[in-house]
Design a protein around this motif. Structure first.
Motif, PDB file in Angstrom:
ATOM      1  N   SER A  82       4.977   2.168   3.072  1.00 20.66           N
ATOM      2  CA  SER A  82       4.007   1.687   2.078  1.00 20.66           C
ATOM      3  C   SER A  82       2.595   2.061   2.506  1.00 20.66           C
ATOM      4  O   SER A  82       2.346   2.410   3.665  1.00 20.66           O
ATOM      5  N   SER A 120       5.516   1.855   8.129  1.00 26.19           N
ATOM      6  CA  SER A 120       6.917   2.204   7.932  1.00 26.19           C
ATOM      7  C   SER A 120       7.760   1.570   9.032  1.00 26.19           C
ATOM      8  O   SER A 120       7.275   1.317  10.135  1.00 26.19           O
ATOM      9  N   SER A 171       6.120   7.016   0.779  1.00 31.40           N
ATOM     10  CA  SER A 171       5.694   5.754   0.182  1.00 31.40           C
ATOM     11  C   SER A 171       5.522   5.923  -1.323  1.00 31.40           C
ATOM     12  O   SER A 171       5.502   7.045  -1.846  1.00 31.40           O
TER      13      SER A 171
END
Length: 430
Positions: free
Chosen positions: A234, A255, A309
């Motif tokens: 993300s 991550s 992401s």
């Protein structure tokens, strides 16, 4: 599958064999068992007999001559006959019919030896004892956990993994165990070994084992280190909220991976176009401009794979917006000041207490008013009532100051007499 389940499966196969043969038969799935001192152990056993027969006695005994059944003390007897007091309260006959498994608790060194099961039915041949029996060995060696994997030296996501609770000399597979993960009891199973099919990163942790009957004595921990590619990647944006042109913005990539992420790569997208913008876990844009607006995402990578992401949107607001806000604020402040001034001026122009209007215009006439004043004398210099002297001739005068009114050709024209002029009488006295 727990200890009871494994025993049941082995016993079922033995029973099936005896039924097909139509014999009076006793089977022990294992010939030797290792168990921990102070723990419990299952001695598995099955039997079969002809369908038209009835079982009259079931009994377990230890050591002795398997062919000499007189004058022996039984560990278990279905009729409660001639029981060995050393096993009182420590033995449980599992049953049911055709399952002769025996459970012995609180194992001691004196429990080491050979165990036999004997069945008696109501027809000939009326008894059977399987020889040799099952040998039970007791150990007080400490437990340890060993691990095996279907993969390589590293345990990769998706491998099959087996954890076995052992001692140095034997594997007590007929003992019920409690498994611990990171020091807490886990997994609703008492079986040994503990198996993971298609292992996942959630199985990562430190494992140990202990006898179910004595969980205070645990084996040393062993680490199940599951390796996997990055996941749950993300991006976060700092500062959050509106991004003003000329400021700085930092994007950070996070991550979950084992081993940790080795490389982070940043990308910007605009429609179908993709540009690589930089590397590193954090990506900072200084002096950001409207040209930096777009969608940004990161790629996290280790030796087992990579993961992208979800893209985040970066929108830059121009400086004009800030200038407009300041301009509007200044305008509001100016109008407020003007409104206050107007209120003050209006209040000053209201009529005074006499109802007369003061006109400061250039075309208004300035008027001065005089009042009649009576001058009196006192006779003899003494004070007394005032007596008005006889009136003499009065002269009246009007003083009138008036602005001239311009006419069309630029000349001035005197105004006509204003009937509002007030005359005052002035009396002279000798």
């Amino acid at each position: 599958m727990g200890v009871r389940g494994a025993v049941f499966l082995g016993l079922t196969l033995s029973i099936l064999h005896g039924v097909l043969c139509g014999d009076l038969e006793v089977q022990y799935p294992v010939s030797g068992i290792c168990a921990l001192k102070g723990s419990s152990v299952f001695i598995p056993c099955t039997y079969v007999y002809p369908n038209n027969a009835r079982v009259t006695e079931r009994k377990w005994f230890k050591n002795g001559n398997a062919n000499a059944y007189d004058n022996v003390k039984y560990i278990y007897h279905s009729g409660g006959i001639s029981l060995d007091t050393d096993y009182t309260g420590r033995v449980e006959y599992i049953g049911p019919d055709k399952n002769c498994t025996l459970k012995v608790r609180d194992l001691r060194s004196t429990d080491i030896g050979w165990y036999f099961f004997r069945i008696i039915i109501d027809r000939s041949p009326n008894a059977f004892t399987r020889v040799p029996g099952v040998h039970l060995n007791i150990t007080d060696q400490p437990l340890k956990v060993t691990m095996m994997s279907t993969g390589s030296d590293e345990i990769i996501l998706g491998d099959n993994v087996t954890l076995t609770c052992n001692t140095q000399s034997c594997s007590p597979n007929q003992t019920e165990f409690t498994w611990f993960k990171d020091g807490r009891p886990t997994y609703n199973t008492t079986s040994n070994p503990l198996s993971f099919n298609n292992v996942s990163y959630e199985h990562f942790g430190n494992y140990s084992c202990a006898s179910k009957d004595n969980t205070s004595v645990q084996s040393p921990q062993i680490t199940l280190d599951v390796k996997y590619a990055p996941k749950n990647t993300s991006v976060s944006v700092s500062p959050s909220g509106e991004i003003v042109e000329g400021s700085s913005v930092t994007l950070t990539c996070s991550s979950n991976a084992n081993p940790p992420v080795q490389n982070y790569t940043w990308f910007k997208t605009n429609g179908a176009a993709v540009w690589e913008k930089g590397s590193g876990q954090s990506f900072t844009i200084t002096e950001i401009s409207s040209g930096d607006s777009g969608q940004y995402y990161c790629e996290a990578q280790n030796k087992h794979g990579a993961h992208n992401s979800t893209a985040v949107s970066v929108t830059v607001a121009g400086k004009l917006n800030l200038a407009l806000i300041l301009s509007v604020s200044g305008t509001v402040l100016f109008l407020s000041i003007v409104a206050v001034v107007v209120v003050i001026v209006v209040n000053r122009r209201k009529p005074g207490p006499s109802g007369e209007k003061t006109d400061t215009g250039t075309q208004g006439a300035a008027e001065i008013f005089f009042e009649n004043t009576a001058i009196s004398q006192t006779l003899g210099g003494e004070k007394g009532p005032s007596v008005a002297a006889p009136e003499e001739d009065l002269n009246y005068a009007a003083i009138h100051f008036q602005a001239k009114t311009p006419v069309g050709n630029g000349s001035t024209k005197p105004e006509e007499d204003d009937p509002s002029v007030i005359y005052s009488a002035v009396k002279g006295q000798s």
